[in-house]
Design a protein around this motif. Structure first.
Motif, PDB file in Angstrom:
ATOM      1  N   ASP A   1      80.047  51.212  39.519  1.00  0.00           N
ATOM      2  CA  ASP A   1      80.474  51.626  40.865  1.00  0.00           C
ATOM      3  C   ASP A   1      80.624  53.138  40.960  1.00  0.00           C
ATOM      4  O   ASP A   1      80.112  53.785  41.871  1.00  0.00           O
ATOM      5  N   LEU A   2      81.353  53.652  39.976  1.00  0.00           N
ATOM      6  CA  LEU A   2      81.653  55.085  39.948  1.00  0.00           C
ATOM      7  C   LEU A   2      80.371  55.905  39.803  1.00  0.00           C
ATOM      8  O   LEU A   2      80.184  56.908  40.500  1.00  0.00           O
ATOM      9  N   MET A   3      79.484  55.476  38.910  1.00  0.00           N
ATOM     10  CA  MET A   3      78.256  56.230  38.671  1.00  0.00           C
ATOM     11  C   MET A   3      77.385  56.235  39.933  1.00  0.00           C
ATOM     12  O   MET A   3      76.729  57.220  40.240  1.00  0.00           O
TER      13      MET A   3
ATOM     14  N   ARG B   1      78.518  56.112  43.005  1.00  0.00           N
ATOM     15  CA  ARG B   1      79.139  57.043  43.959  1.00  0.00           C
ATOM     16  C   ARG B   1      78.863  58.492  43.557  1.00  0.00           C
ATOM     17  O   ARG B   1      78.617  59.340  44.417  1.00  0.00           O
ATOM     18  N   ALA B   2      78.904  58.755  42.240  1.00  0.00           N
ATOM     19  CA  ALA B   2      78.641  60.124  41.762  1.00  0.00           C
ATOM     20  C   ALA B   2      77.194  60.514  42.049  1.00  0.00           C
ATOM     21  O   ALA B   2      76.915  61.637  42.468  1.00  0.00           O
ATOM     22  N   ALA B   3      76.279  59.565  41.847  1.00  0.00           N
ATOM     23  CA  ALA B   3      74.862  59.851  42.093  1.00  0.00           C
ATOM     24  C   ALA B   3      74.641  60.176  43.568  1.00  0.00           C
ATOM     25  O   ALA B   3      73.857  61.064  43.910  1.00  0.00           O
TER      26      ALA B   3
ATOM     27  N   MET C   1      74.194  63.631  34.189  1.00  0.00           N
ATOM     28  CA  MET C   1      74.948  62.427  34.536  1.00  0.00           C
ATOM     29  C   MET C   1      75.413  61.661  33.301  1.00  0.00           C
ATOM     30  O   MET C   1      76.462  61.029  33.326  1.00  0.00           O
TER      31      MET C   1
ATOM     32  N   LEU D   1      85.716  61.154  40.498  1.00  0.00           N
ATOM     33  CA  LEU D   1      84.815  61.775  41.482  1.00  0.00           C
ATOM     34  C   LEU D   1      85.234  63.223  41.741  1.00  0.00           C
ATOM     35  O   LEU D   1      84.385  64.095  41.925  1.00  0.00           O
TER      36      LEU D   1
END
Ligand SMILES: [Zn+2]
Lengths: 187, 199
Positions: A66-68, A70-72, B17, B54
């Protein structure tokens, strides 16, 4: 000899061993002789023990994906917004910060070698003579590029003409269609 | 050799990333636990933990390796916790139903009925955990945060001072007062030893 009123505020730090060794030993010495401070220490330790009865939780399975995701999404938006120039600047800035970090962690020889490399680059840039004709061409194309900063500059110039008309223009202000109206007179 | 957090952050600055993913893997459970214990709501804690990471990601280009990454991360999480605690105080809500992570939208009573089916020791343990969490929730904001950082996150006093943006001596007194309050509150509800007990 330590007094109880001096020892008691220190007891939590003593339990956490957040004090120099000699202070720890002084307090230990006091605790051996003072039942009330010893009891207080024991209660603080017990409170700690109770706190440690809480089981640690784990994040759910979809936390990381989920977090990745959103970061992308942030990266895509950033890439669209940040111009090429700013990206280069950011990269330079981060390599500079990286250099400072390396100096601190890797010591003097590394700092000397890197400084020499930087010096060599600076010298070669200084010795390089740019051709003026090319540079002037670049300025023309730059001036045509409508960036925010330039738009601001243009606006600023207009305002300054408005507020400070040149003396030789003020005589035929009413007749010349090019001269802007003085805002103070208009009111 | 394990890559340091600071080195990973420098890679993160350049948009790597996988470096960011490694950072998250290292800290996701710690940060979620910290937030969960500060606000007492597991689902909200996961949301806020995501928000913490984030913010790390967005702020990566402002990150200076001169400050320890871990402290910076806890500083961000702490600020989010503070806002949440204040919001909750304003709304005056306590989320008892979310005290246990594997329960979805269950009230405290349902929860206790649910665990009452369990063997006695497990039931008692669950009940005790809920009571301890409620006691933590009763501590003043700064005392609570300082106590959690030292007890569960194993931060040193000087690190906590950086996270809470105060002096080391202030941290020392915060933690001392937090433990004393905790001790009194626990004795009040019958956990822990009373003051008249034998040593
Ligand atoms: Zn004493």
């Amino acid at each position: 000899m330590l007094k109880c009123e001096n020892v008691q505020p220190q007891l939590s730090a003593y339990v956490d061993r957040e004090m120099p060794l000699w202070t720890i030993q002084l307090i230990q010495w006091h605790l051996k002789r003072c039942p009330s401070c010893a009891r207080e220490t024991m209660r603080l330790r017990q409170t700690n023990k109770i706190l440690h009865q809480l089981d640690p939780v784990k994040t759910s399975d979809n936390f990381l994906p989920d977090l990745m995701r959103r970061a992308a999404a942030i990266t895509v938006i950033e890439k669209e917004r940040v111009s090429a120039v700013r990206r280069i600047l950011r990269r330079l800035e981060s390599s500079f910060a990286w250099m400072l970090y390396s100096f601190r962690t890797r010591g003097r020889p590394y700092a000397v070698v890197t400084s020499l490399a930087v010096l060599a680059t600076v010298v070669s840039i200084t010795l390089y003579q740019p051709r003026l004709t090319l540079l002037s061409n670049d300025t023309v194309t730059l001036a045509q590029a409508p960036t925010d900063k330039q738009a601001l500059l243009v606006e600023f110039e207009i305002v300054s003409i408005n507020q400070f008309p040149k003396p030789h223009l003020s005589s035929n202000r009413r007749t010349s269609p090019l001269t802007p109206v003085d805002p103070h007179q208009a009111r | 050799m394990r890559t340091s957090d600071e080195e990973l952050m420098m890679k993160c600055r350049n948009g790597d990333m996988s470096a960011f993913e490694l950072i998250v893997m290292r800290y996701k459970d710690l940060i979620t636990n910290f937030i969960y214990r500060s606000i007492g709501d597991y689902h909200r804690a996961e949301d806020l933990a995501q928000e913490t990471f984030l913010r790390v990601f967005r702020g990566a280009n402002r990150y200076e390796p001169k400050c320890q990454f871990k402290n910076w991360l806890y500083l961000i999480a702490t600020n989010l916790c503070r806002n949440e605690i204040r919001d909750r105080k304003r709304r005056n809500t306590t989320y008892l139903d979310d005290l246990v992570p594997d329960s979805e939208e269950v009230s405290y009573f349902e929860l206790m009925q649910d665990v009452s089916q369990l063997p006695d020791e497990v039931y008692e343990k669950k009940e005790q955990q809920i009571i301890i969490q409620q006691t933590i929730n009763r501590l003043p904001e700064n005392q609570r945060l300082a106590l959690l950082l030292v007890s569960y996150q194993n931060l040193r006093y000087d690190e906590i001072a950086e996270v809470l943006e105060c002096s080391v001596s202030a941290v020392k007194s915060l933690i001392h007062r937090a433990r004393q309050n905790m001790k009194t509150l626990l004795i009040e509800i019958g956990i822990g030893e009373s003051s008249h007990a034998k040593v």
